[in-house]
Motif scaffolding. Structure first.
Motif, short mmCIF file in Angstrom:
data_model
loop_
_atom_site.label_atom_id
_atom_site.label_comp_id
_atom_site.label_asym_id
_atom_site.label_seq_id
_atom_site.Cartn_x
_atom_site.Cartn_y
_atom_site.Cartn_z
N VAL A 104 0.79 -1.23 -0.02
CA VAL A 104 -0.03 0.01 -0.02
C VAL A 104 0.76 1.18 -0.20
CG1 VAL A 104 -0.50 -0.12 2.52
CG2 VAL A 104 -2.01 1.17 1.04
N ARG A 105 1.82 1.27 0.57
CA ARG A 105 2.83 2.54 0.72
C ARG A 105 3.93 2.39 -0.19
NH1 ARG A 105 5.52 3.20 5.41
NH2 ARG A 105 5.20 1.23 6.14
N ASP A 106 3.97 1.55 -1.20
CA ASP A 106 5.20 1.50 -2.12
C ASP A 106 4.93 2.59 -3.01
OD1 ASP A 106 7.31 -0.76 -3.29
OD2 ASP A 106 6.44 0.49 -4.78
N PRO A 107 6.13 3.38 -3.33
CA PRO A 107 6.04 4.62 -3.98
C PRO A 107 5.88 4.40 -5.53
CG PRO A 107 8.46 4.01 -3.29
CD PRO A 107 7.45 3.10 -2.76
N ILE A 108 6.18 3.17 -6.01
CA ILE A 108 5.92 3.03 -7.51
C ILE A 108 4.76 1.90 -8.06
CG2 ILE A 108 8.22 3.81 -7.99
CD1 ILE A 108 9.06 0.76 -8.75
N GLY A 109 4.22 1.40 -6.97
CA GLY A 109 2.98 0.53 -6.97
C GLY A 109 1.71 1.13 -6.70
N ALA A 110 0.64 0.72 -7.23
CA ALA A 110 -0.72 1.41 -6.83
C ALA A 110 -1.73 0.52 -6.45
CB ALA A 110 -1.02 2.04 -8.16
N PHE A 111 -1.23 -0.66 -5.83
CA PHE A 111 -2.23 -1.81 -5.15
C PHE A 111 -2.10 -1.50 -3.65
CE2 PHE A 111 -1.68 -5.19 -8.50
CZ PHE A 111 -2.34 -4.41 -9.46
N THR A 112 -2.99 -2.27 -2.90
CA THR A 112 -3.09 -1.42 -1.20
C THR A 112 -2.96 -2.84 -0.42
OG1 THR A 112 -5.70 -1.96 -1.40
CG2 THR A 112 -4.72 0.09 -2.03
N LEU A 113 -2.07 -3.83 -0.85
CA LEU A 113 -1.59 -4.98 0.15
C LEU A 113 -1.08 -4.46 1.17
CD1 LEU A 113 -2.28 -6.20 -2.81
CD2 LEU A 113 -0.98 -8.08 -1.90
N ASP A 114 -1.38 -5.03 2.34
CA ASP A 114 -0.41 -4.75 3.58
C ASP A 114 0.04 -6.02 3.92
OD1 ASP A 114 -2.24 -6.49 5.20
OD2 ASP A 114 -3.46 -4.74 6.00
N THR A 115 1.06 -5.81 5.03
CA THR A 115 1.99 -6.95 5.38
C THR A 115 0.99 -8.30 5.81
OG1 THR A 115 3.43 -5.16 6.25
CG2 THR A 115 3.79 -7.27 7.04
N ALA A 116 0.04 -8.14 6.47
CA ALA A 116 -0.79 -9.37 6.67
C ALA A 116 -1.29 -10.09 5.61
CB ALA A 116 -1.61 -8.79 7.70
N ASP A 117 -1.49 -9.03 4.48
CA ASP A 117 -1.93 -9.73 3.02
C ASP A 117 -0.81 -10.60 2.55
OD1 ASP A 117 -4.53 -8.46 3.51
OD2 ASP A 117 -3.54 -6.62 2.53
N PHE A 118 0.44 -10.21 2.68
CA PHE A 118 1.68 -10.87 2.20
C PHE A 118 1.78 -12.32 2.71
CE2 PHE A 118 3.30 -6.88 0.81
CZ PHE A 118 3.29 -6.90 -0.69
N ARG A 119 1.30 -12.45 4.05
CA ARG A 119 1.27 -13.80 4.66
C ARG A 119 0.26 -14.47 3.97
NH1 ARG A 119 3.26 -16.25 9.59
NH2 ARG A 119 2.06 -18.09 9.69
N ARG A 120 -1.07 -14.01 3.75
CA ARG A 120 -2.19 -14.81 3.54
C ARG A 120 -1.87 -15.13 1.90
NH1 ARG A 120 -7.63 -11.65 4.08
NH2 ARG A 120 -6.42 -10.13 3.18
N LEU A 121 -1.14 -14.33 1.17
CA LEU A 121 -0.74 -14.74 -0.16
C LEU A 121 0.23 -16.14 -0.25
CD1 LEU A 121 -0.76 -13.83 -3.12
CD2 LEU A 121 1.23 -12.22 -2.51
N GLY A 122 1.14 -15.79 0.88
CA GLY A 122 2.13 -16.83 0.85
C GLY A 122 1.34 -18.28 1.21
#
Length: 162
Positions: A104-122
């Motif tokens: 969500v805070r990445d300066p060159i991306g435009a999606f809104t995933l947060d840290t917990a979402d990366f765990r769910r993705l994994g």
């Protein structure tokens, strides 16, 4: 190659180089979830209509998503489209192009995933039950990058344990 390989690219930007390398190779399934190329780099590739060529026809799957894509939509695409395609292809191994610029805070991306979402993705990728080689690519919010990588890796391990 060690059998059938699936490359899952979760970087915000389309993996145009990877797509080009395996465009005609039926032993490699390339799936990329990324920002819509009508709006985001590289602009010239990553459209849903690009599906491979020759013997590799239908071995490329591009899933462009709109600006502001949230975790609910991202994970829906993963479940409904990516996992379905992986099951149909039956890879022996998954190579994860782990770009974390979907944060969500990445300066060159435009999606809104947060840290917990990366765990769910994994977890969802790990639960597929095949060996995963994760290669970290993008991710430019440096104060959160370490936590996001750890969350993704913990998710992969947790998913495999299921």
């Amino acid at each position: 190659l060690p059998g059938r390989v699936a490359i899952l690219d979760i970087d915000f930007h389309h993996g145009n180089g990877t797509q080009e390398l395996f465009w005609r190779d039926p032993r490699v399934l390339f799936i990329s979830i990324h920002g819509d190329p009508r709006e985001f780099y590289p602009y010239f590739s990553g459209f849903a209509s690009e599906r491979g060529d020759g013997n590799g026809s239908w071995s490329t799957i591009n899933l462009p998503l709109p600006r502001g894509c949230d975790a609910q939509e991202y994970l829906r695409v993963l479940e409904d489209e990516v996992i379905t395609e992986l099951k149909a292809f039956g890879p022996d191994v998954i190579v994860l192009s782990a770009g974390l610029d979907t944060f969500v805070r990445d300066p060159i991306g435009a999606f809104t995933l947060d840290t917990a979402d990366f765990r769910r993705l994994g977890e969802r990728i790990g639960a597929f039950g095949k060996p995963v080689v994760a290669i970290q690519e993008g991710g430019y919010c440096t104060d959160a990058l370490g936590a996001n990588v750890v969350a993704l890796l913990h998710g992969l391990r947790s998913g495999l344990a299921r």
